[in-house]
Enzyme design. Structure first.
Site: not given
Ligand code: GLY
Length: 419
Positions: A277-278, A247
């Site tokens: 995701g986050d 990311t």
């Molecule tokens: N941090 C990126 C994801 O887990 O999608």
């Protein structure tokens, strides 16, 4: 895995986890802005303007800093950084060339916060549109919503003039094919690592070294059959064995004290279609409070969502923690969620990028890096562009490569990953 290799950097961590986290006395905002507690910044007095981002944005920071210095908007500067990797077909963690979901379709997530106007925008599971960092800003600027997902987000992007394009590069397609072939009897269904009944993979009768040697050898042969370039084969094998969550996050502060944050990703490689995701979650992948600071994350999205990492960090700074302390506290919450169980924690990693309104900054990570000699790094520009090493909570490396035995010497040669 013995605990001795993975000792806590600070033996006090478990105690802190057991005692609970974040128990800090609130202090006035003006005091928080001056940063009266904890280390100011790894490299001395805070300066502004300043840009901090994940290291895959390094090559794009100089131009963004020049733009910022010239009076440019903080969110636009952040987008200029993250758009670089989004446009780069060789960065398989974001945008064009991102590793696809289990069906071979690239799905992107992003969110942003614009401090000066206290607005936010987000998109999740977007297909066929490369620059989701700009799409989430368009959601913020051109709708009364904060978050759009899936087909609706794609249609909105097209309406806004973003071109539809195929995001799956030949290289990412081949890595996906390698994953499919290797995992033809496995998938993402079933209870995950957070399930109380989850157990580490069963020990095979063969010595681990032999198991992994055979597995890597077999995958390298399959990679060759698929036409993956020799110098990239080992890196492709690694992505198959340990699907990455790469990311990019960028936080920006200008001379006037205005701040913005942006995070964009292709998410967990080979995920279930529709998984977010986050990165598109305001408060997890990114959070900016114009009065306090900005934070963002790269790493295990599911873990970060559960601790609302970016928001937790900004709130910690509001209550007086330094950027470093604020980030460490968020990491300790992840450790606490697993009761400090290293047999689970070793399968995840998390890095936070933290910028306080006065220009103090830090980057913290759960583990030192992915392998010895490859520490987690971040890029920072406060007049001088540099890469710095993030501060780890735990000693050791996530997702051992290979998991237990040292990699055989004859498999190491020509490995792009090991360079
Ligand atoms: N941090 C990126 C994801 O887990 O999608």
């Amino acid at each position: 895995m013995t605990f001795s290799r993975r000792d806590f950097v600070k033996t006090s961590v478990l105690g802190a986890v057991a005692a609970g986290v974040g128990a800090k006395v609130a202090m006035p905002e003006a005091q928080a802005e001056k940063g009266s507690q904890g280390p100011v910044s790894p490299s001395g007095s805070p300066k502004r303007p300043i840009i901090i981002c994940a290291n895959n944005g390094y090559n794009y920071v100089e131009a963004a800093y020049t733009f910022l210095k010239g009076g440019g908007d903080t969110l636009e500067a952040g987008i200029r950084v993250v758009k670089g990797p989004e446009d780069d077909p060789n960065d398989d963690s974001v945008g064009l060339g991102g590793l696809p979901n289990e069906e071979g379709v690239v799905e992107l997530d992003a969110c942003c916060m614009h401090g000066p106007t206290r607005r936010a925008g987000s998109v999740g599971a977007v297909r066929n549109i490369k620059n989701v960092s700009m799409v989430c800003r368009a959601v913020m600027e051109h709708t009364g919503h904060v978050m759009l997902v899936g087909e609706g987000a794609e249609r909105f992007a097209v309406d806004m003039g973003f071109p539809r394009e195929n995001l799956l590069t030949d290289r990412s397609r081949k890595i996906w094919m390698l994953w499919k072939q290797f995992n033809s009897d496995r998938d993402w269904w079933g209870p995950g690592i957070a399930d109380p009944h989850w157990r580490p993979p069963a020990t095979e009768t063969k010595p681990q070294a032999e198991v992994w040697r055979d597995r890597i050898q077999q995958l390298q042969e399959r990679a060759a059959d698929l036409g993956i370039e020799p110098e990239f084969r080992l890196a492709a094998v690694r992505r198959v064995l340990f699907p990455p969550t790469g990311t990019i996050h960028c936080s920006v502060l200008n001379e006037k004290g205005e701040m913005s944050g942006i995070t964009t990703t292709s998410g967990l490689a080979f995920k279930l279609p529709g998984r977010c995701g986050d990165s598109p979650i305001i408060g997890a992948g990114c959070y900016t409070d114009q009065d306090i600071g900005s934070a963002g994350a790269t790493g295990a999205g599911e873990e970060n969502i559960k601790v609302a990492g970016a928001h937790t960090i900004v709130e910690n700074m509001r209550h007086g923690m330094s950027p470093l302390e604020a980030g460490m506290d968020a990491l300790k919450r992840i450790v606490r969620n697993y009761n400090g169980d290293m047999n689970k924690l070793r399968f995840m990693d998390m890095t936070y990028y933290i910028l306080r309104k006065d220009g103090a900054y830090a980057s913290v990570c759960l583990w030192e890096g992915y392998s010895a000699g490859h520490p987690h790094k971040f890029a920072v520009h406060d007049g001088t562009l540099r890469a710095e090493v993030a501060t780890p909570l735990l000693k050791g490396y996530s997702q051992e490569w290979p998991p237990f035995p040292p990699i055989p010497e004859d498999l190491k040669k020509d490995s792009e990953y090991l360079k």
